[in-house]
Design an enzyme around this catalytic site. Structure first.
Site, PDB file in Angstrom:
ATOM      1  N   HIS A   1     -43.720 -35.331  32.072  1.00  0.00           N
ATOM      2  CA  HIS A   1     -42.708 -35.990  31.252  1.00  0.00           C
ATOM      3  C   HIS A   1     -42.300 -37.352  31.820  1.00  0.00           C
ATOM      4  CE1 HIS A   1     -41.222 -32.588  28.465  1.00  0.00           C
ATOM      5  NE2 HIS A   1     -42.494 -32.380  28.799  1.00  0.00           N
TER       6      HIS A   1
ATOM      7  N   ASP B   1     -55.703 -20.935  34.642  1.00  0.00           N
ATOM      8  CA  ASP B   1     -57.069 -20.605  34.245  1.00  0.00           C
ATOM      9  C   ASP B   1     -57.245 -20.974  32.774  1.00  0.00           C
ATOM     10  OD1 ASP B   1     -55.757 -18.617  32.827  1.00  0.00           O
ATOM     11  OD2 ASP B   1     -56.307 -17.009  34.220  1.00  0.00           O
TER      12      ASP B   1
ATOM     13  N   HIS C   1     -50.610 -25.302  29.376  1.00  0.00           N
ATOM     14  CA  HIS C   1     -49.671 -24.282  28.904  1.00  0.00           C
ATOM     15  C   HIS C   1     -50.066 -22.890  29.378  1.00  0.00           C
ATOM     16  CE1 HIS C   1     -47.752 -26.744  25.402  1.00  0.00           C
ATOM     17  NE2 HIS C   1     -47.045 -26.812  26.519  1.00  0.00           N
ATOM     18  N   THR C   2     -51.193 -22.797  30.062  1.00  0.00           N
ATOM     19  CA  THR C   2     -51.521 -21.522  30.705  1.00  0.00           C
ATOM     20  C   THR C   2     -50.460 -21.160  31.743  1.00  0.00           C
ATOM     21  OG1 THR C   2     -53.329 -20.278  31.740  1.00  0.00           O
ATOM     22  CG2 THR C   2     -52.920 -22.488  32.587  1.00  0.00           C
TER      23      THR C   2
ATOM     24  N   THR D   1     -49.418 -17.033  28.231  1.00  0.00           N
ATOM     25  CA  THR D   1     -50.409 -16.126  28.811  1.00  0.00           C
ATOM     26  C   THR D   1     -49.708 -15.004  29.564  1.00  0.00           C
ATOM     27  OG1 THR D   1     -50.563 -17.380  30.889  1.00  0.00           O
ATOM     28  CG2 THR D   1     -52.050 -18.040  29.103  1.00  0.00           C
TER      29      THR D   1
END
EC number: 1.11.1.11
Length: 359
Positions: free
Chosen positions: A118, A287, A247-248, A280
């Protein structure tokens, strides 16, 4: 008697130069005559060389001295710059170890990744001036930017890294945010990011970018929205998809973003503060499961935002999303390059080319 000695010396003198005389007429000189020349010629040449500096004009002597001074000053400046880079690299390496310890005790990988993203994600390639162009310049430390809607909760990230900044005051906030972000990826099992350091900080809140530069989770046209935001930063479709794979890590909290469940079976307990909805099942492990889960859409406890779903709905995005769902090695390779590029957006470096930590 004296006259006889003078006559003898006069008679001997021509033999010392006879080789030169003979050579000038094309006749080879006698070896003994050449040997006889050496003691006479070399001292004269040396004397000429020794005397040469004394023949410099005053202006020439002054210029020579000035040139030597400039060279000495340049050498000293280069040495000082090299020492500054070495010192900066040493502090960043030490700070990286502190970040690793912080990650072990707080499990704050997701929010540190978000902190770096950000700060750099406000970059506008169409604006050339620094810091008006936004990007990785440490502006996210100021309240005015922390209060932007997209930055909800990042004040907690700043609180986590501030003690490290206090310990190493010569490190810029811009470098610290990006160091923390890359280290969090690596410590979560992700690829090593080829980072560059030496970023310069903005100095005041008036230099913060305007609100609205970062992606929105639920726009009416998700694919178009992603392209608008990421293209403005100079990133392409492949980089949009691969960076979305981060986002994992992490969860979405409804009280911050308006998205996600208050808690799920994956977030009710476990490390860190409970709550939120993750993308996840193992949301502290980096991953390619993010792509697999979106593709399969089988687990209702996992989050899929409109911008996530767009990766498999848009035909261009889908090519990359399918690839990363099948090939984690390809995902890691492409992610490392895209993350490094993102971390440099809009940054101004000192030295201009920046520097690396070499391990």
């Amino acid at each position: 008697m004296a006259a006889q000695r003078l006559a003898a010396l006069h008679a001997a003198a021509p033999s010392a130069f006879s080789s030169t005389s003979s050579a000038s007429h094309g006749r080879p000189a006698a070896r003994s005559s050449t040997t006889a020349l050496l003691p006479v010629a070399l001292p004269r040449a040396s004397a000429t060389l020794r005397a040469a500096p004394s023949r410099l004009l005053p202006q020439e002597a002054k210029a020579a001295g000035s040139g030597r001074s400039v060279m000495c000053m340049a050498s000293a400046s280069a040495s000082a710059a090299s020492a500054a880079v070495a010192s900066g690299a040493a502090e960043l390496k030490a700070a990286r170890e502190d970040i690793r310890e912080l990650l072990k005790t707080t499990h704050c990988h997701p929010i540190l990744v978000r902190l770096g993203w950000h700060d750099s994600g406000t970059y506008d390639k169409n604006i050339k001036e620094w810091p008006q162009r936004g990007g990785a310049n440490g502006s996210l430390r100021f309240d005015v930017e922390l209060k932007h809607g997209a930055n909800a909760g990042l004040v907690n990230a700043l609180k986590l890294v501030q003690p490290i900044k206090d310990k190493y005051p010569n490190i810029s906030y811009a470098d610290l945010f990006q160091l923390a972000s890359a280290t969090a990826i690596e410590e979560a099992g992700g690829p090593k990011i080829p980072m560059t350091y030496g970023r310069i900080d903005v100095t005041g809140p008036e230099q913060c970018p305007p609100e609205g530069k970062l992606p929105d989770a639920g726009p009416s046209a998700p694919a178009d929205h992603l392209r608008k935001v990421f293209y403005r930063m100079g990133l392409d479709d492949k980089e949009i998809v691969v960076l979305s794979g981060a986002h994992t890590l992490g969860r979405s909290r409804p009280e911050r973003s308006g998205w996600g469940k208050p808690e799920t079976k994956y977030t009710k307990n476990g490390p860190g503060a409970p709550g939120g909805q993750s993308w996840t099942a193992e949301w502290l492990k980096f991953d390619n499961s993010y792509f697999k889960e979106i593709k399969e859409k089988r687990d209702q406890d996992l989050l899929v935002l409109p911008t996530d779903a767009a990766l498999f709905e848009d035909p261009t995005f889908k090519v990359y999303a399918e690839k990363y769902a099948e090939d984690q090695e390809a995902f890691f390779k492409d992610y490392a390059g895209a993350h490094a590029k993102l971390s440099n957006l809009g940054a101004k470096f000192n030295p201009p080319e920046g520097f690396t930590l070499d391990g």
